[in-house]
Design a protein around this motif. Structure first.
Motif, PDB file in Angstrom:
ATOM      1  N   GLU A 266      -8.885   0.129  -8.658  1.00  0.00           N
ATOM      2  CA  GLU A 266      -8.642  -0.754  -9.799  1.00  0.00           C
ATOM      3  C   GLU A 266      -7.315  -0.433 -10.475  1.00  0.00           C
ATOM      4  O   GLU A 266      -6.613  -1.335 -10.945  1.00  0.00           O
ATOM      5  N   THR A 267      -6.965   0.849 -10.541  1.00  0.00           N
ATOM      6  CA  THR A 267      -5.693   1.244 -11.144  1.00  0.00           C
ATOM      7  C   THR A 267      -4.524   0.659 -10.362  1.00  0.00           C
ATOM      8  O   THR A 267      -3.560   0.137 -10.952  1.00  0.00           O
ATOM      9  N   ILE A 268      -4.590   0.728  -9.038  1.00  0.00           N
ATOM     10  CA  ILE A 268      -3.522   0.188  -8.186  1.00  0.00           C
ATOM     11  C   ILE A 268      -3.423  -1.321  -8.342  1.00  0.00           C
ATOM     12  O   ILE A 268      -2.329  -1.876  -8.510  1.00  0.00           O
ATOM     13  N   ILE A 269      -4.578  -1.995  -8.304  1.00  0.00           N
ATOM     14  CA  ILE A 269      -4.580  -3.457  -8.430  1.00  0.00           C
ATOM     15  C   ILE A 269      -4.005  -3.881  -9.780  1.00  0.00           C
ATOM     16  O   ILE A 269      -3.210  -4.825  -9.865  1.00  0.00           O
ATOM     17  N   ARG A 270      -4.391  -3.177 -10.852  1.00  0.00           N
ATOM     18  CA  ARG A 270      -3.892  -3.528 -12.180  1.00  0.00           C
ATOM     19  C   ARG A 270      -2.377  -3.323 -12.280  1.00  0.00           C
ATOM     20  O   ARG A 270      -1.664  -4.172 -12.814  1.00  0.00           O
ATOM     21  N   SER A 271      -1.881  -2.221 -11.746  1.00  0.00           N
ATOM     22  CA  SER A 271      -0.442  -1.961 -11.792  1.00  0.00           C
ATOM     23  C   SER A 271       0.333  -2.995 -10.984  1.00  0.00           C
ATOM     24  O   SER A 271       1.384  -3.480 -11.424  1.00  0.00           O
ATOM     25  N   LEU A 272      -0.173  -3.328  -9.794  1.00  0.00           N
ATOM     26  CA  LEU A 272       0.493  -4.341  -8.973  1.00  0.00           C
ATOM     27  C   LEU A 272       0.415  -5.716  -9.625  1.00  0.00           C
ATOM     28  O   LEU A 272       1.362  -6.503  -9.548  1.00  0.00           O
ATOM     29  N   HIS A 273      -0.712  -5.996 -10.246  1.00  0.00           N
ATOM     30  CA  HIS A 273      -0.833  -7.280 -10.951  1.00  0.00           C
ATOM     31  C   HIS A 273       0.231  -7.406 -12.034  1.00  0.00           C
ATOM     32  O   HIS A 273       0.904  -8.439 -12.144  1.00  0.00           O
ATOM     33  N   ASP A 274       0.410  -6.350 -12.828  1.00  0.00           N
ATOM     34  CA  ASP A 274       1.406  -6.395 -13.905  1.00  0.00           C
ATOM     35  C   ASP A 274       2.813  -6.608 -13.348  1.00  0.00           C
ATOM     36  O   ASP A 274       3.607  -7.374 -13.909  1.00  0.00           O
ATOM     37  N   ALA A 275       3.127  -5.930 -12.244  1.00  0.00           N
ATOM     38  CA  ALA A 275       4.462  -6.041 -11.653  1.00  0.00           C
ATOM     39  C   ALA A 275       4.686  -7.423 -11.055  1.00  0.00           C
ATOM     40  O   ALA A 275       5.742  -8.051 -11.274  1.00  0.00           O
ATOM     41  N   VAL A 276       3.709  -7.908 -10.283  1.00  0.00           N
ATOM     42  CA  VAL A 276       3.853  -9.219  -9.641  1.00  0.00           C
ATOM     43  C   VAL A 276       3.903 -10.325 -10.684  1.00  0.00           C
ATOM     44  O   VAL A 276       4.716 -11.260 -10.594  1.00  0.00           O
ATOM     45  N   ARG A 512       7.237  -1.465 -14.440  1.00  0.00           N
ATOM     46  CA  ARG A 512       6.636  -2.392 -13.482  1.00  0.00           C
ATOM     47  C   ARG A 512       7.394  -2.402 -12.162  1.00  0.00           C
ATOM     48  O   ARG A 512       6.788  -2.513 -11.082  1.00  0.00           O
ATOM     49  N   SER A 513       8.693  -2.283 -12.235  1.00  0.00           N
ATOM     50  CA  SER A 513       9.478  -2.208 -11.007  1.00  0.00           C
ATOM     51  C   SER A 513       9.133  -0.952 -10.213  1.00  0.00           C
ATOM     52  O   SER A 513       8.969  -0.987  -8.980  1.00  0.00           O
ATOM     53  N   ALA A 514       8.989   0.181 -10.924  1.00  0.00           N
ATOM     54  CA  ALA A 514       8.652   1.435 -10.261  1.00  0.00           C
ATOM     55  C   ALA A 514       7.247   1.388  -9.661  1.00  0.00           C
ATOM     56  O   ALA A 514       7.005   1.911  -8.563  1.00  0.00           O
ATOM     57  N   SER A 515       6.303   0.769 -10.358  1.00  0.00           N
ATOM     58  CA  SER A 515       4.936   0.654  -9.846  1.00  0.00           C
ATOM     59  C   SER A 515       4.903  -0.160  -8.562  1.00  0.00           C
ATOM     60  O   SER A 515       4.187   0.186  -7.610  1.00  0.00           O
ATOM     61  N   LEU A 516       5.686  -1.229  -8.530  1.00  0.00           N
ATOM     62  CA  LEU A 516       5.715  -2.063  -7.332  1.00  0.00           C
ATOM     63  C   LEU A 516       6.284  -1.297  -6.144  1.00  0.00           C
ATOM     64  O   LEU A 516       5.750  -1.375  -5.030  1.00  0.00           O
ATOM     65  N   GLN A 517       7.332  -0.536  -6.375  1.00  0.00           N
ATOM     66  CA  GLN A 517       7.945   0.241  -5.306  1.00  0.00           C
ATOM     67  C   GLN A 517       7.019   1.366  -4.843  1.00  0.00           C
ATOM     68  O   GLN A 517       6.807   1.574  -3.643  1.00  0.00           O
ATOM     69  N   ARG A 518       6.419   2.074  -5.787  1.00  0.00           N
ATOM     70  CA  ARG A 518       5.614   3.256  -5.466  1.00  0.00           C
ATOM     71  C   ARG A 518       4.265   2.903  -4.858  1.00  0.00           C
ATOM     72  O   ARG A 518       3.787   3.574  -3.941  1.00  0.00           O
ATOM     73  N   LEU A 519       3.648   1.807  -5.339  1.00  0.00           N
ATOM     74  CA  LEU A 519       2.284   1.494  -4.920  1.00  0.00           C
ATOM     75  C   LEU A 519       2.189   0.409  -3.853  1.00  0.00           C
ATOM     76  O   LEU A 519       1.199   0.347  -3.120  1.00  0.00           O
ATOM     77  N   GLY A 520       3.211  -0.452  -3.772  1.00  0.00           N
ATOM     78  CA  GLY A 520       3.073  -1.584  -2.873  1.00  0.00           C
ATOM     79  C   GLY A 520       4.121  -1.736  -1.808  1.00  0.00           C
ATOM     80  O   GLY A 520       3.920  -2.490  -0.844  1.00  0.00           O
ATOM     81  N   VAL A 521       5.246  -1.012  -1.902  1.00  0.00           N
ATOM     82  CA  VAL A 521       6.365  -1.242  -0.984  1.00  0.00           C
ATOM     83  C   VAL A 521       6.656  -0.026  -0.110  1.00  0.00           C
ATOM     84  O   VAL A 521       6.902  -0.152   1.086  1.00  0.00           O
ATOM     85  N   ALA A 522       6.652   1.152  -0.705  1.00  0.00           N
ATOM     86  CA  ALA A 522       6.990   2.352   0.057  1.00  0.00           C
ATOM     87  C   ALA A 522       6.055   2.524   1.255  1.00  0.00           C
ATOM     88  O   ALA A 522       4.894   2.111   1.231  1.00  0.00           O
ATOM     89  N   ARG A 523       6.575   3.148   2.314  1.00  0.00           N
ATOM     90  CA  ARG A 523       5.813   3.314   3.547  1.00  0.00           C
ATOM     91  C   ARG A 523       4.488   4.054   3.288  1.00  0.00           C
ATOM     92  O   ARG A 523       4.457   5.095   2.651  1.00  0.00           O
TER      93      ARG A 523
END
Length: 560
Positions: A266-276, A512-523
């Motif tokens: 849920e933490t990951i989904i919430r952070s990605l939701h805020d960024a997207v 939000r930019s950092a959350s997107l990179q750290r949780l959704g983009v990085a390998r």
């Protein structure tokens, strides 16, 4: 005339909008009331900017908000989607199922009962000339206030405005009691149905095409859940259809939306939701104003706000939005009248131009508000109003000194040291002197002033401390244990609101930019599958992410 069309998408956005339109309705009533404060009759506000005049099918004159409201199924309470209280639409009465020849069984939910406030409105409409006397009316009003404080469930429970039949739209596939419509991806299937988005566009087109010279669209969205995706697709079509029409976007959130996550997923989904949500929504508007703190109960010692009540928290957001809209509808009057009643008229496009520092890029700004704004005092306290401003934008920097900042401030209804309405020249002199006294001055500051305060209508929460007077004047320290005051004790309040394009907003964007990179983009990130499920994977995702990174870099580079 330069009209504004308003769009409200999502639950909390409609709570905010309900208060906003109540303010406008109260202004209209006070302007025609010979017993009201004369300042409301000389407000120099052109209400036709927000409202449209027309006729009903029965040839009765109507005056309705130029509004499209989108919400979940069942979110209208006792209000019909046709805009009238306590009635149902014909479409709901007769099922039109042409592909089925068998027996049809219709299940009808019990209609929501109107609360005491809505019942009183209905009685007033049926018997406008009846009166039970001042004493009885006072007792009845106390009952109405108590009923609203304890019984508001829907945004329509305290709305006293009549809406146009094209204004209210319930989104099929989303329901008020469905608690999983809570992130950007949950709305994908709901809004993928072409007919729903097309119907929303048609309703907006109805209001836009009847405007003579539309100045812009003010768009409210509850971006804490699935309605962020609904709004993004709606905004995308608006950008395509109305290329030269500026969009001012308010992203509003209730304190309840900041609840703690139950697990890592849920933490990951919430952070990605805020960024997207931030990346998508900011891309399709000219000016974005994030509003909503994890708690409003500590906003100001002059206010007593219960975070768990949408009725309370939405009122603060609506008051700020009302203040910011005043420059858009200041009337063009003669020089003498202008100096007496208002100053600083500008439209949405001009505001965007100012805050973007004469650029064309989309801007994200911080919002500060003083409610009520303090009275003007002597020259030993010229920064009184400036110091009373409190931020409604979350996660911003506390640093208020930025030499590259661009600001736009609205001040209206302020009192002088003697308790009378301050003149326009008094307010301008005080604010300009306060700016001169700042250690670091903003690069540019625009000021709009009106003598008309914020009216407090009866369906308004009891949120003012005991130190706030009838005209919003600050009487002194609050009395411990005193009950908060409401519309029966406070008739109006002076207001100040400020939009800041400054380095203060940088932490909000960078997180939000950092959350997107750290949780959704990085390998190997855990959120890559989440983005893929939301339709943001593959080559399309890389293109979108590249655009978002450039956007963040542009925002932050402006202040470094």
């Amino acid at each position: 005339m330069r009209e504004v069309v308003t769009v409200q998408v999502g639950g909390f956005a409609n709570f905010v909008g309900s208060h906003f339109w109540n303010f406008q309705d109260e202004l209209l009533g006070l302007a025609d009331d010979p017993g009201a404060d004369p300042v409301f009759r000389t407000a120099a506000l052109d209400m036709d900017v927000l409202y449209r005049a027309g006729e009903t099918h029965q040839s009765v004159a109507s005056y309705c908000p130029r509004l499209v409201s989108v919400g979940s199924r069942g979110s209208l309470g006792s209000l019909s989607s046709s805009g009238t209280l306590g009635s149902s639409s014909a479409a709901a009465d007769e099922p039109n199922i042409f592909t089925w020849s068998g027996k049809v069984t219709k299940s009808v939910a019990k209609p929501h009962e109107r609360n005491l406030f809505l019942q009183s409105l209905s009685e007033e409409e049926q018997n406008p000339s009846s009166s039970d006397g001042q004493n009885n009316a006072s007792v009845e009003d106390k009952d109405l206030v108590a009923n609203l404080e304890n019984g508001v469930k829907f945004w329509t429970d305290y709305s006293k405005v009549q809406y146009h039949p094209q204004s209210l739209y319930e989104l099929y596939g989303s329901w008020t009691d469905f608690d999983r419509f809570d992130n950007y991806g949950t709305a994908k299937e709901v809004v993928s149905e072409w007919s729903q988005m097309e119907e929303m566009n048609e309703r907006l087109r109805f209001f836009v095409e009847e405007c003579d010279h539309i100045q812009g669209i003010q768009f409210l969205v509850d971006d804490s859940g699935g309605f962020a995706s609904v709004a993004a697709q709606f905004l995308e079509s608006i950008v395509d259809d109305y290329t030269n029409t500026p969009v001012m976007l308010y992203c509003v959130r209730n304190p309840d939306s900041y609840g703690s996550s139950r697990n890592q997923c849920e933490t990951i989904i919430r952070s990605l939701h805020d960024a997207v949500s931030l990346s998508k929504l900011s891309y399709y508007c000219n000016l974005m104003v994030p509003i909503g703190l994890p708690s409003l109960s500590y906003l100001s010692p002059l206010l007593s706000i219960k975070d768990e009540k949408h009725f309370h928290s939405s009122a603060i957001c609506a008051a700020a939005m009302h203040s910011l809209s005043i420059p858009f509808r200041l009337q063009h009057v003669g020089p003498a009248s202008d100096s007496a009643h208002s100053s600083g008229k500008l439209d949405i496009g001009e505001l965007v131009h100012i805050l973007s520092d004469q650029g064309r890029q989309n801007m994200i700004t911080a919002l500060d508000v003083a409610m009520p704004a303090p009275s003007l005092t002597d020259r030993t306290d010229l920064r009184n109003i400036q110091r009373s401003l409190h931020s409604l934008t979350p996660e911003i920097s506390d640093e208020d000194e930025d030499p590259y900042a661009v600001e736009s401030m609205v001040v209206h209804g302020v009192l002088d040291a003697g308790g009378k309405r301050a003149s326009i020249s008094q307010v301008k002199e005080s604010i300009c002197s306060a700016l001169e006294g700042r250690a670091t001055k903003p690069k540019f500051s625009h000021l709009s002033v009106s003598r008309c305060p914020l009216p407090i209508p009866l369906p308004f929460p009891s949120i003012f401390s005991s130190s706030v007077g009838q005209q919003g004047e600050i009487l002194g320290t609050s009395h411990a244990g005193a009950r908060p005051k409401g519309p029966l004790a406070v008739g109006s309040v002076p207001m100040a609101a400020r939009l800041r394009s400054s380095s203060a907003i940088a932490p909000f964007i960078e997180r939000r930019s950092a959350s997107l990179q750290r949780l959704g983009v990085a390998r190997g990130t855990l959120g890559s599958q989440v983005l893929h499920d939301w339709g943001l994977g593959g080559r399309r995702s890389r293109t979108w992410l590249s655009t978002w990174r450039r956007c963040c870099a542009r925002f932050t580079r402006k202040w470094t």
